[in-house]
Design an enzyme around this catalytic site. Structure first.
Site, PDB file in Angstrom:
ATOM      1  N   GLU A  73      -9.557 -11.885   1.674  1.00 53.50           N
ATOM      2  CA  GLU A  73      -9.109 -11.281   0.429  1.00 53.50           C
ATOM      3  C   GLU A  73      -9.134 -12.395  -0.985  1.00 53.50           C
ATOM      4  OE1 GLU A  73      -5.144  -9.591  -0.239  1.00 53.50           O
ATOM      5  OE2 GLU A  73      -4.916 -11.188   0.032  1.00 53.50           O
ATOM      6  N   GLU A 126       2.239  -3.334  -0.770  1.00 52.14           N
ATOM      7  CA  GLU A 126       2.449  -5.221  -1.102  1.00 52.14           C
ATOM      8  C   GLU A 126       2.505  -5.069  -2.465  1.00 52.14           C
ATOM      9  OE1 GLU A 126      -0.164  -8.607   1.475  1.00 52.14           O
ATOM     10  OE2 GLU A 126       0.103  -8.123  -1.914  1.00 52.14           O
TER      11      GLU A 126
END
Length: 266
Positions: free
Chosen positions: A148, A247
Protein backbone atom coordinates in the site's frame (compact mmCIF):
# COMPACT_ATOMS: atom_id res chain seq x y z
CA UNK A 1 -21.28 -2.74 -4.23
CA UNK A 2 -20.12 -4.60 -1.12
CA UNK A 3 -18.26 -2.80 1.66
CA UNK A 4 -16.04 -3.92 4.52
CA UNK A 5 -15.46 -1.80 7.62
CA UNK A 6 -11.99 -1.25 9.04
CA UNK A 7 -12.52 -1.66 12.77
CA UNK A 8 -9.10 -0.24 13.66
CA UNK A 9 -10.03 3.29 12.57
CA UNK A 10 -13.84 3.19 12.48
CA UNK A 11 -16.13 3.30 15.54
CA UNK A 12 -13.22 4.53 17.63
CA UNK A 13 -15.45 5.45 20.57
CA UNK A 14 -16.01 1.75 21.25
CA UNK A 15 -13.53 -0.77 22.69
CA UNK A 16 -11.80 -2.54 19.82
CA UNK A 17 -13.32 -5.93 20.51
CA UNK A 18 -16.84 -4.50 20.53
CA UNK A 19 -16.55 -2.98 17.10
CA UNK A 20 -17.31 -6.10 15.00
CA UNK A 21 -20.70 -6.42 16.70
CA UNK A 22 -21.36 -2.73 16.10
CA UNK A 23 -20.49 -3.20 12.43
CA UNK A 24 -23.03 -6.02 12.22
CA UNK A 25 -25.65 -3.90 13.97
CA UNK A 26 -25.05 -1.16 11.39
CA UNK A 27 -25.94 -3.59 8.60
CA UNK A 28 -22.52 -4.66 7.31
CA UNK A 29 -21.17 -8.19 7.23
CA UNK A 30 -17.40 -7.82 6.75
CA UNK A 31 -14.56 -6.28 8.73
CA UNK A 32 -10.88 -5.44 8.36
CA UNK A 33 -8.26 -4.79 11.01
CA UNK A 34 -4.82 -3.32 11.30
CA UNK A 35 -2.68 -5.58 13.49
CA UNK A 36 -4.73 -5.56 16.73
CA UNK A 37 -2.03 -6.72 19.13
CA UNK A 38 0.96 -5.11 20.86
CA UNK A 39 3.44 -7.76 19.72
CA UNK A 40 4.09 -9.89 16.66
CA UNK A 41 3.27 -13.08 18.55
CA UNK A 42 0.38 -12.58 20.98
CA UNK A 43 -0.67 -15.22 23.47
CA UNK A 44 -3.36 -17.78 22.84
CA UNK A 45 -5.87 -15.94 25.04
CA UNK A 46 -5.43 -12.72 23.07
CA UNK A 47 -5.82 -14.54 19.78
CA UNK A 48 -8.92 -16.34 20.98
CA UNK A 49 -10.52 -13.12 22.23
CA UNK A 50 -9.92 -11.42 18.89
CA UNK A 51 -11.22 -14.32 16.83
CA UNK A 52 -14.31 -14.77 18.98
CA UNK A 53 -15.11 -11.04 18.73
CA UNK A 54 -15.41 -11.57 14.98
CA UNK A 55 -17.15 -14.94 14.88
CA UNK A 56 -19.56 -14.10 17.72
CA UNK A 57 -20.56 -10.92 15.87
CA UNK A 58 -21.40 -12.93 12.77
CA UNK A 59 -19.13 -10.95 10.44
CA UNK A 60 -16.42 -12.09 8.05
CA UNK A 61 -12.80 -10.98 8.47
CA UNK A 62 -11.72 -9.99 4.96
CA UNK A 63 -8.51 -8.08 5.63
CA UNK A 64 -5.75 -8.11 8.25
CA UNK A 65 -2.48 -6.21 8.48
CA UNK A 66 0.81 -7.75 9.42
CA UNK A 67 2.36 -6.13 12.48
CA UNK A 68 3.40 -2.62 11.43
CA UNK A 69 5.05 -1.53 14.67
CA UNK A 70 3.81 1.31 16.86
CA UNK A 71 1.50 3.13 14.45
CA UNK A 72 0.53 5.97 16.84
CA UNK A 73 4.24 6.67 17.35
CA UNK A 74 4.81 6.91 13.61
CA UNK A 75 5.91 3.40 12.64
CA UNK A 76 4.62 2.30 9.26
CA UNK A 77 5.65 -1.29 8.87
CA UNK A 78 8.43 -3.79 9.55
CA UNK A 79 8.90 -5.20 6.05
CA UNK A 80 12.01 -3.11 5.26
CA UNK A 81 13.08 -2.34 8.85
CA UNK A 82 16.64 -3.48 9.37
CA UNK A 83 16.95 -4.81 12.89
CA UNK A 84 13.33 -5.91 13.22
CA UNK A 85 13.14 -8.52 10.51
CA UNK A 86 12.81 -11.32 13.07
CA UNK A 87 9.66 -9.65 14.42
CA UNK A 88 8.16 -9.57 10.94
CA UNK A 89 9.14 -13.16 10.19
CA UNK A 90 7.70 -14.35 13.50
CA UNK A 91 4.47 -12.52 12.70
CA UNK A 92 3.96 -14.21 9.34
CA UNK A 93 2.78 -17.56 10.63
CA UNK A 94 0.56 -15.93 13.25
CA UNK A 95 -1.16 -13.85 10.57
CA UNK A 96 -1.55 -16.86 8.28
CA UNK A 97 -2.95 -18.86 11.20
CA UNK A 98 -5.63 -16.27 11.90
CA UNK A 99 -6.44 -16.14 8.22
CA UNK A 100 -6.74 -19.89 7.98
CA UNK A 101 -9.06 -20.15 10.97
CA UNK A 102 -11.29 -17.23 9.97
CA UNK A 103 -11.27 -17.58 6.19
CA UNK A 104 -9.41 -14.33 5.57
CA UNK A 105 -7.16 -14.22 2.50
CA UNK A 106 -5.99 -10.58 2.19
CA UNK A 107 -3.05 -9.39 4.26
CA UNK A 108 -1.62 -5.87 4.15
CA UNK A 109 2.14 -5.56 4.64
CA UNK A 110 3.14 -1.96 5.33
CA UNK A 111 6.58 -1.42 3.83
CA UNK A 112 8.25 0.60 6.60
CA UNK A 113 9.82 4.03 6.86
CA UNK A 114 13.27 4.88 5.60
CA UNK A 115 15.84 4.56 8.39
CA UNK A 116 18.50 7.17 9.00
CA UNK A 117 21.93 5.62 8.86
CA UNK A 118 20.92 2.77 6.54
CA UNK A 119 21.13 2.66 2.79
CA UNK A 120 17.73 2.53 1.07
CA UNK A 121 19.07 -0.26 -1.12
CA UNK A 122 19.70 -2.44 1.93
CA UNK A 123 16.17 -1.82 3.18
CA UNK A 124 14.73 -2.64 -0.23
CA UNK A 125 16.70 -5.88 -0.44
CA UNK A 126 15.35 -6.91 2.96
CA UNK A 127 11.83 -6.00 1.86
CA UNK A 128 12.08 -8.30 -1.15
CA UNK A 129 13.01 -11.24 1.07
CA UNK A 130 10.35 -10.49 3.67
CA UNK A 131 7.57 -9.97 1.14
CA UNK A 132 8.48 -13.22 -0.58
CA UNK A 133 8.37 -15.06 2.75
CA UNK A 134 4.99 -13.57 3.59
CA UNK A 135 3.64 -14.41 0.16
CA UNK A 136 4.79 -18.02 0.44
CA UNK A 137 3.17 -18.42 3.85
CA UNK A 138 -0.24 -17.03 2.95
CA UNK A 139 -0.25 -18.84 -0.41
CA UNK A 140 -0.83 -22.02 1.59
CA UNK A 141 -4.29 -20.70 2.53
CA UNK A 142 -5.00 -19.13 -0.86
CA UNK A 143 -3.94 -15.71 0.43
CA UNK A 144 -2.65 -12.52 -1.12
CA UNK A 145 -0.17 -10.02 0.30
CA UNK A 146 -1.18 -6.40 -0.26
CA UNK A 147 1.26 -3.51 -0.67
CA UNK A 148 0.00 0.00 0.00
CA UNK A 149 1.12 3.54 -0.80
CA UNK A 150 0.60 5.70 2.30
CA UNK A 151 0.24 9.43 2.94
CA UNK A 152 1.09 11.50 6.01
CA UNK A 153 4.36 9.67 6.68
CA UNK A 154 7.30 11.65 5.23
CA UNK A 155 9.77 8.78 5.57
CA UNK A 156 7.52 6.17 3.96
CA UNK A 157 8.92 5.53 0.45
CA UNK A 158 5.83 4.12 -1.29
CA UNK A 159 3.68 7.14 -2.10
CA UNK A 160 2.24 6.37 -5.54
CA UNK A 161 0.78 3.30 -7.17
CA UNK A 162 3.86 3.04 -9.37
CA UNK A 163 6.11 3.00 -6.28
CA UNK A 164 4.29 -0.05 -4.96
CA UNK A 165 3.97 -1.74 -8.34
CA UNK A 166 7.72 -1.50 -8.90
CA UNK A 167 8.32 -3.33 -5.63
CA UNK A 168 5.73 -5.96 -6.52
CA UNK A 169 7.37 -6.50 -9.93
CA UNK A 170 10.82 -6.78 -8.35
CA UNK A 171 9.69 -9.37 -5.83
CA UNK A 172 8.07 -11.42 -8.57
CA UNK A 173 11.12 -11.17 -10.82
CA UNK A 174 13.61 -12.09 -8.10
CA UNK A 175 11.63 -14.68 -6.16
CA UNK A 176 8.73 -15.78 -8.34
CA UNK A 177 6.10 -14.65 -5.82
CA UNK A 178 2.93 -13.97 -7.78
CA UNK A 179 0.43 -13.37 -4.98
CA UNK A 180 1.38 -9.79 -4.06
CA UNK A 181 -0.99 -7.07 -5.24
CA UNK A 182 -1.58 -3.35 -4.97
CA UNK A 183 -3.84 -2.06 -2.22
CA UNK A 184 -5.38 0.99 -3.89
CA UNK A 185 -6.37 3.36 -1.11
CA UNK A 186 -7.95 6.20 -3.05
CA UNK A 187 -7.53 8.62 -0.15
CA UNK A 188 -3.79 8.05 0.21
CA UNK A 189 -3.20 8.10 -3.55
CA UNK A 190 -5.14 11.33 -3.95
CA UNK A 191 -3.50 13.11 -1.02
CA UNK A 192 -0.09 12.12 -2.36
CA UNK A 193 -0.92 13.70 -5.74
CA UNK A 194 -1.20 10.48 -7.73
CA UNK A 195 -3.45 10.43 -10.80
CA UNK A 196 -6.14 8.14 -9.43
CA UNK A 197 -8.11 8.05 -12.68
CA UNK A 198 -5.03 6.88 -14.57
CA UNK A 199 -4.20 4.29 -11.91
CA UNK A 200 -7.71 2.89 -12.19
CA UNK A 201 -7.63 2.76 -15.97
CA UNK A 202 -4.29 0.97 -16.00
CA UNK A 203 -4.55 -1.36 -13.03
CA UNK A 204 -8.10 -1.77 -11.64
CA UNK A 205 -8.48 -5.33 -12.86
CA UNK A 206 -5.36 -6.27 -10.87
CA UNK A 207 -6.12 -4.39 -7.64
CA UNK A 208 -5.81 -6.63 -4.61
CA UNK A 209 -8.10 -4.38 -2.59
CA UNK A 210 -9.63 -0.89 -2.57
CA UNK A 211 -10.01 1.35 0.47
CA UNK A 212 -11.72 4.73 0.58
CA UNK A 213 -12.00 7.90 2.60
CA UNK A 214 -12.83 11.39 1.43
CA UNK A 215 -10.40 14.30 1.22
CA UNK A 216 -9.60 16.67 2.65
CA UNK A 217 -10.02 15.38 6.17
CA UNK A 218 -10.11 11.58 5.76
CA UNK A 219 -13.83 11.63 6.48
CA UNK A 220 -16.81 9.67 5.25
CA UNK A 221 -17.74 9.62 1.57
CA UNK A 222 -19.46 12.89 0.68
CA UNK A 223 -17.65 15.00 3.27
CA UNK A 224 -14.88 16.02 0.90
CA UNK A 225 -14.19 16.50 -2.77
CA UNK A 226 -13.12 13.08 -4.06
CA UNK A 227 -15.29 11.33 -6.68
CA UNK A 228 -15.26 8.09 -4.71
CA UNK A 229 -18.47 6.69 -6.21
CA UNK A 230 -17.21 7.28 -9.74
CA UNK A 231 -13.81 5.77 -8.96
CA UNK A 232 -15.24 2.64 -7.39
CA UNK A 233 -17.80 2.22 -10.17
CA UNK A 234 -15.11 2.54 -12.84
CA UNK A 235 -12.93 0.03 -11.02
CA UNK A 236 -15.84 -2.41 -11.11
CA UNK A 237 -16.36 -1.79 -14.82
CA UNK A 238 -12.71 -2.62 -15.46
CA UNK A 239 -12.80 -5.90 -13.56
CA UNK A 240 -12.27 -5.25 -9.85
CA UNK A 241 -14.54 -7.71 -8.05
CA UNK A 242 -13.49 -7.33 -4.40
CA UNK A 243 -14.92 -5.38 -1.50
CA UNK A 244 -14.52 -1.67 -0.90
CA UNK A 245 -12.85 -1.08 2.45
CA UNK A 246 -14.20 1.79 4.53
CA UNK A 247 -11.22 3.35 6.29
CA UNK A 248 -12.18 6.85 7.40
CA UNK A 249 -12.63 8.87 10.57
CA UNK A 250 -16.15 9.71 11.72
CA UNK A 251 -18.24 9.80 14.86
CA UNK A 252 -19.85 6.43 15.46
CA UNK A 253 -23.36 7.90 15.61
CA UNK A 254 -23.14 9.24 12.06
CA UNK A 255 -20.39 7.12 10.52
CA UNK A 256 -22.70 5.26 8.13
CA UNK A 257 -25.35 7.88 7.39
CA UNK A 258 -24.18 8.12 3.79
CA UNK A 259 -24.55 4.34 3.35
CA UNK A 260 -28.00 4.26 4.92
CA UNK A 261 -29.16 6.47 2.09
CA UNK A 262 -28.14 3.71 -0.33
CA UNK A 263 -28.68 0.48 1.66
CA UNK A 264 -28.53 -1.76 -1.38
CA UNK A 265 -24.86 -0.91 -1.70
CA UNK A 266 -23.89 -2.66 1.52
Amino acid sequence: MTFSVNCSIMLAELPLMERPAAVKAAGFDAVEFWWPFASSVPGDAELSRFEHAITDAGVQLVGLNFNAGDMPAGDRGLVSWLGRSDEFRDNIDVVAGIGGRLGCTSFNALYGNRQAGHAPEAQDELAVRNLAAAAAAVARIGGTVLLEPVSGAPDYPLRTADDALRVIARVKEETGAGNIKLLADFYHLSVNGDDVDAVIEAHAKDFGHIQIADAPGRGAPGTGQLPLAAWTARSRELGYAGRIGLEYQAAAATAFDWARRQPAAR
